[in-house]
Design an enzyme around this catalytic site. Structure first.
Site, PDB file in Angstrom:
ATOM      1  N   ARG A   1      46.802  44.021  58.491  1.00 22.34           N
ATOM      2  CA  ARG A   1      46.458  45.044  57.185  1.00 22.34           C
ATOM      3  C   ARG A   1      46.892  46.475  57.885  1.00 22.34           C
ATOM      4  O   ARG A   1      46.158  47.142  58.390  1.00 22.34           O
ATOM      5  CB  ARG A   1      44.897  45.149  56.957  1.00 22.34           C
ATOM      6  CG  ARG A   1      44.442  43.896  56.497  1.00 22.34           C
ATOM      7  CD  ARG A   1      44.626  43.735  54.866  1.00 22.34           C
ATOM      8  NE  ARG A   1      46.011  43.473  54.466  1.00 22.34           N
ATOM      9  CZ  ARG A   1      46.492  43.320  53.201  1.00 22.34           C
ATOM     10  NH1 ARG A   1      45.432  43.199  52.335  1.00 22.34           N
ATOM     11  NH2 ARG A   1      47.723  43.056  53.061  1.00 22.34           N
TER      12      ARG A   1
ATOM     13  N   LYS B   1      36.634  36.399  44.726  1.00 23.27           N
ATOM     14  CA  LYS B   1      36.049  36.987  46.094  1.00 23.27           C
ATOM     15  C   LYS B   1      34.365  37.035  45.639  1.00 23.27           C
ATOM     16  O   LYS B   1      33.956  35.707  45.622  1.00 23.27           O
ATOM     17  CB  LYS B   1      36.476  38.283  46.145  1.00 23.27           C
ATOM     18  CG  LYS B   1      37.647  38.656  46.853  1.00 23.27           C
ATOM     19  CD  LYS B   1      38.892  38.432  46.138  1.00 23.27           C
ATOM     20  CE  LYS B   1      40.111  39.065  46.793  1.00 23.27           C
ATOM     21  NZ  LYS B   1      41.249  38.690  45.891  1.00 23.27           N
TER      22      LYS B   1
ATOM     23  N   PHE C   1      45.014  49.773  47.244  1.00 27.95           N
ATOM     24  CA  PHE C   1      45.051  48.447  47.260  1.00 27.95           C
ATOM     25  C   PHE C   1      46.425  47.822  47.093  1.00 27.95           C
ATOM     26  O   PHE C   1      47.054  48.515  46.185  1.00 27.95           O
ATOM     27  CB  PHE C   1      44.077  47.519  46.751  1.00 27.95           C
ATOM     28  CG  PHE C   1      44.097  46.006  47.156  1.00 27.95           C
ATOM     29  CD1 PHE C   1      43.674  45.717  48.737  1.00 27.95           C
ATOM     30  CD2 PHE C   1      44.591  45.001  46.425  1.00 27.95           C
ATOM     31  CE1 PHE C   1      43.683  44.367  48.967  1.00 27.95           C
ATOM     32  CE2 PHE C   1      44.695  43.732  46.961  1.00 27.95           C
ATOM     33  CZ  PHE C   1      44.433  43.569  48.266  1.00 27.95           C
ATOM     34  N   THR C   2      46.955  46.991  47.825  1.00 25.80           N
ATOM     35  CA  THR C   2      48.376  46.589  47.653  1.00 25.80           C
ATOM     36  C   THR C   2      48.934  46.331  46.319  1.00 25.80           C
ATOM     37  O   THR C   2      49.664  46.781  45.563  1.00 25.80           O
ATOM     38  CB  THR C   2      48.829  45.362  48.554  1.00 25.80           C
ATOM     39  OG1 THR C   2      47.747  44.320  48.253  1.00 25.80           O
ATOM     40  CG2 THR C   2      48.630  45.867  50.263  1.00 25.80           C
TER      41      THR C   2
ATOM     42  N   PHE D   1      54.539  41.983  53.033  1.00 23.50           N
ATOM     43  CA  PHE D   1      53.698  41.345  53.952  1.00 23.50           C
ATOM     44  C   PHE D   1      53.500  39.968  53.593  1.00 23.50           C
ATOM     45  O   PHE D   1      53.401  38.980  54.517  1.00 23.50           O
ATOM     46  CB  PHE D   1      52.135  42.059  54.044  1.00 23.50           C
ATOM     47  CG  PHE D   1      51.491  41.910  52.615  1.00 23.50           C
ATOM     48  CD1 PHE D   1      51.932  43.196  51.898  1.00 23.50           C
ATOM     49  CD2 PHE D   1      50.901  41.057  52.340  1.00 23.50           C
ATOM     50  CE1 PHE D   1      51.364  43.138  50.619  1.00 23.50           C
ATOM     51  CE2 PHE D   1      50.347  41.286  51.112  1.00 23.50           C
ATOM     52  CZ  PHE D   1      50.333  42.229  50.155  1.00 23.50           C
TER      53      PHE D   1
ATOM     54  N   TYR E   1      42.299  24.872  23.409  1.00 23.60           N
ATOM     55  CA  TYR E   1      43.013  26.172  23.371  1.00 23.60           C
ATOM     56  C   TYR E   1      42.364  27.494  23.078  1.00 23.60           C
ATOM     57  O   TYR E   1      42.724  28.565  23.927  1.00 23.60           O
ATOM     58  CB  TYR E   1      44.473  25.869  22.630  1.00 23.60           C
ATOM     59  CG  TYR E   1      45.591  26.916  23.061  1.00 23.60           C
ATOM     60  CD1 TYR E   1      46.586  26.813  23.867  1.00 23.60           C
ATOM     61  CD2 TYR E   1      45.653  28.258  22.386  1.00 23.60           C
ATOM     62  CE1 TYR E   1      47.347  27.496  24.266  1.00 23.60           C
ATOM     63  CE2 TYR E   1      46.463  29.384  22.484  1.00 23.60           C
ATOM     64  CZ  TYR E   1      47.388  28.961  23.516  1.00 23.60           C
ATOM     65  OH  TYR E   1      48.342  29.810  23.851  1.00 23.60           O
TER      66      TYR E   1
ATOM     67  N   ASP F   1      37.530  48.684  40.367  1.00 25.33           N
ATOM     68  CA  ASP F   1      37.918  47.411  40.830  1.00 25.33           C
ATOM     69  C   ASP F   1      36.735  46.804  41.380  1.00 25.33           C
ATOM     70  O   ASP F   1      36.301  47.150  42.500  1.00 25.33           O
ATOM     71  CB  ASP F   1      38.919  47.672  41.858  1.00 25.33           C
ATOM     72  CG  ASP F   1      39.305  46.204  42.587  1.00 25.33           C
ATOM     73  OD1 ASP F   1      38.623  45.657  42.552  1.00 25.33           O
ATOM     74  OD2 ASP F   1      40.413  46.522  43.145  1.00 25.33           O
TER      75      ASP F   1
HETATM   76  C1  P70 Z   1      42.590  39.734  49.703  1.00 28.62           C
HETATM   77  C2  P70 Z   1      42.683  39.322  48.531  1.00 28.62           C
HETATM   78  C3  P70 Z   1      42.788  40.785  46.350  1.00 28.62           C
HETATM   79  C4  P70 Z   1      42.248  41.965  45.849  1.00 28.62           C
HETATM   80  C5  P70 Z   1      41.515  42.875  46.301  1.00 28.62           C
HETATM   81  C6  P70 Z   1      41.165  44.337  45.540  1.00 28.62           C
HETATM   82  C7  P70 Z   1      40.287  45.128  46.300  1.00 28.62           C
HETATM   83  C8  P70 Z   1      42.460  43.594  43.812  1.00 28.62           C
HETATM   84  C9  P70 Z   1      43.143  42.317  44.631  1.00 28.62           C
HETATM   85  C10 P70 Z   1      43.665  41.535  43.694  1.00 28.62           C
HETATM   86  C11 P70 Z   1      44.031  38.767  48.063  1.00 28.62           C
HETATM   87  C12 P70 Z   1      45.273  39.575  48.605  1.00 28.62           C
HETATM   88  C13 P70 Z   1      46.094  40.380  47.935  1.00 28.62           C
HETATM   89  C14 P70 Z   1      46.971  40.900  48.200  1.00 28.62           C
HETATM   90  C15 P70 Z   1      47.339  40.915  49.642  1.00 28.62           C
HETATM   91  C16 P70 Z   1      46.677  40.455  50.519  1.00 28.62           C
HETATM   92  C17 P70 Z   1      45.800  39.664  50.064  1.00 28.62           C
HETATM   93  N1  P70 Z   1      42.577  40.542  47.845  1.00 28.62           N
HETATM   94  N2  P70 Z   1      41.283  44.404  44.482  1.00 28.62           N
HETATM   95  O1  P70 Z   1      42.604  38.819  50.671  1.00 28.62           O
HETATM   96  O2  P70 Z   1      43.161  40.157  43.261  1.00 28.62           O
HETATM   97  O3  P70 Z   1      44.461  38.351  44.469  1.00 28.62           O
HETATM   98  O4  P70 Z   1      42.942  37.947  42.700  1.00 28.62           O
HETATM   99  O5  P70 Z   1      45.135  39.199  42.292  1.00 28.62           O
HETATM  100  O6  P70 Z   1      40.982  42.751  47.568  1.00 28.62           O
HETATM  101  O7  P70 Z   1      41.972  40.631  50.151  1.00 28.62           O
HETATM  102  P1  P70 Z   1      43.806  38.816  43.227  1.00 28.62           P
END
Ligand code: P70
Length: 462
Positions: free
Chosen positions: A386, A262, A128-129, A453, A76, A219
């Protein structure tokens, strides 16, 4: 005639284990995509042939990483694997303090909560989303300060991830530096099509940050890919290794959020890293509320071990050359078919320009969402929208955000597919492209409030 001067790149690995793929019929796929509300996120992966939804958590781990999994110290507190991960993060990225999280958004959540106050503004190189949503949930407003070229899919500038420092300074001057908790710099910029930022631009942003006393949050989700583009295209870097460039990028920033799913070649995991002790102290307190103790942050010991090894593998020149080489192989093939894709070719995937492929479908009828569904119907290849669906709604007006980029992302998992798979994908895109005139748009029939989405549903306009 074969060209004796040409030297091809090849994968720096051989395949030890295989996973069978399933094939479906067109009748099957019609049913599956309709049941999924024409949203590729809602398909079952067993019904997908070649899965280019994302490069996130979909990479193949090496035999070393799998061996590392067996060395999981599932304690733990104070797991040995945490210390190995900490060592990797220090050695390859240079950040002083590490907090593991279950994935990237876990780190975004903690950092946004710690650094953002109500009424703050957060400039960044395109949204980013998940990042933007966490900034908003913490009371902040995201402001896009990326260069204009990034919003133009045909512009050939090599570093479309760059920040427009004039836009940045204007924002700081007009809102006041005390309203800007940090500048968010992503390497590479996902929503722009996987576009890198140059070292020179990052240094300029650092100067602005220093002048106004503002931190930089990195990021670093695809930092090794960004470093490779710097090595290939920026003056003064061709003799440096990707590992050296990665370290230099990190050294210009104060804190980092990482989705290790990634670049770092693991199926799950992420972290928050920082050079500032006070941020570390606060984050190690919040992480126990939302993720887990500060020495595991929601991960198993084995996950941290695989990440520690994956980080080391991810900055190897031959790995990254083959990874981006494969993405560009697909891109070049599509270009040879005259299919409109975002240029220059990105690093983690190829982005189809749905606005130019389906000019007759208005953005209100979701051209990219429609194109992704059509591609699945044609061959079982799964891609990701996207565009307007991803961009969501304006918080105040409640109207759709209308992004300039309306894209379908063909994202390539690392070390998973072969060149032959890329050929099959390209041919399927061509077949959809040839029938584009028959494609009409869609209507949204279900819309979730957050990150719509992922779960929105659609119906076809007949
Ligand atoms: C994708 C994934 C994640 C991602 C990223 C960047 C530049 C942070 C994150 C978050 C997964 C994804 C996430 C949201 C919408 C669609 C797809 N990208 N910054 O496929 O990281 O997913 O580990 O929480 O690309 O591009 P995590």
């Amino acid at each position: 005639m074969p060209n004796s001067k040409k030297r091809s790149w090849a994968e720096p690995f051989k395949i030890k284990m295989v996973e069978p793929l399933s094939m479906t019929t067109i009748q099957d796929r019609q049913r599956y995509i309709q049941e999924a509300g024409y949203n590729t996120f809602l398909l079952r992966s067993k019904d997908v042939y070649i899965d280019l939804l994302t490069d996130s958590g979909t990479s193949a781990m090496s035999d070393r990483q799998w061996a590392g999994i067996m060395l999981g110290d599932e304690a733990y507190a104070g797991s040995e694997n945490f210390y190995r991960l900490e060592d990797s993060v220090k050695r390859f990225y240079g950040y002083k303090y590490l907090i593991p999280t279950h994935q990237g958004r876990g780190a975004e959540h903690l950092l946004s909560r710690i650094l953002i106050k109500d009424g703050d503004y957060i400039p960044g190189n395109m949204y980013f989303t998940t990042t933007r949503l966490h900034q908003e949930l913490a009371g902040g407003t995201f402001v896009d300060v990326i260069i204009d070229e990034a919003h133009d899919p045909e512009n050939l500038f090599k570093f479309k991830g760059n920040i427009d420092t004039d836009k940045l300074i204007k924002l700081i001057e007009s809102k006041g530096a005390d309203k800007i908790p940090y500048i968010c710099v992503a390497t590479t910029v996902n929503m722009a099509g996987g576009q890198p930022i140059s070292m020179q631009n990052l240094k300029e942003v650092r100067n602005v940050a220093d002048k106004y006393g503002i931190d930089i949050v990195h990021d670093m989700t695809r930092v090794a890919e960004n470093a490779y583009m710097i090595q290939q295209h920026e003056e003064g870097y061709s003799n440096k290794s990707v590992a050296e460039i990665v370290k230099e990028i990190c050294s210009l920033t104060d804190h980092a959020t990482m989705s290790a799913k990634k670049d770092a070649l693991v199926n799950i995991g992420g972290f928050l890293a920082t050079n500032k002790e006070d941020v570390y102290t606060e984050a190690s307190n919040w992480v126990v509320v939302y993720e887990g103790l500060h020495t595991y942050g929601g991960l198993a010991g084995r996950d941290m071990e695989a990440m520690a090894i994956g980080i080391a593998e991810s900055v190897q020149d031959d790995h990254i050359r083959a990874r981006i080489g494969q993405v560009h192989y697909l891109g070049e093939k599509l270009l040879s078919y005259n299919i409109p894709v975002v240029m220059p070719l990105g690093t983690h995937g190829i982005f189809l320009d749905a606005k130019r492929i389906l000019p007759h479908v208005p953005q209100d009828n979701y051209p990219a969402q429609t194109l992704a569904a059509e591609l699945y119907l044609d061959s079982g290849v799964r891609s990701m929208e996207r565009g307007i669906v991803s961009a969501g709604r304006n918080e105040e007006t409640g109207k759709h955000n209308y992004p300039k980029l309306e894209l379908v992302r063909l994202t390539i998992p690392r070390r998973v597919y072969t060149q032959a798979h890329m050929d099959v994908v390209a041919e399927s895109v061509l077949s959809v492209y040839e029938n584009r005139d028959k494609i009409k748009g869609m209507e949204m029939v279900y819309e979730p409030k957050y990150l719509r989405f992922f779960q929105a549903k659609f119906k076809k306009i007949e």
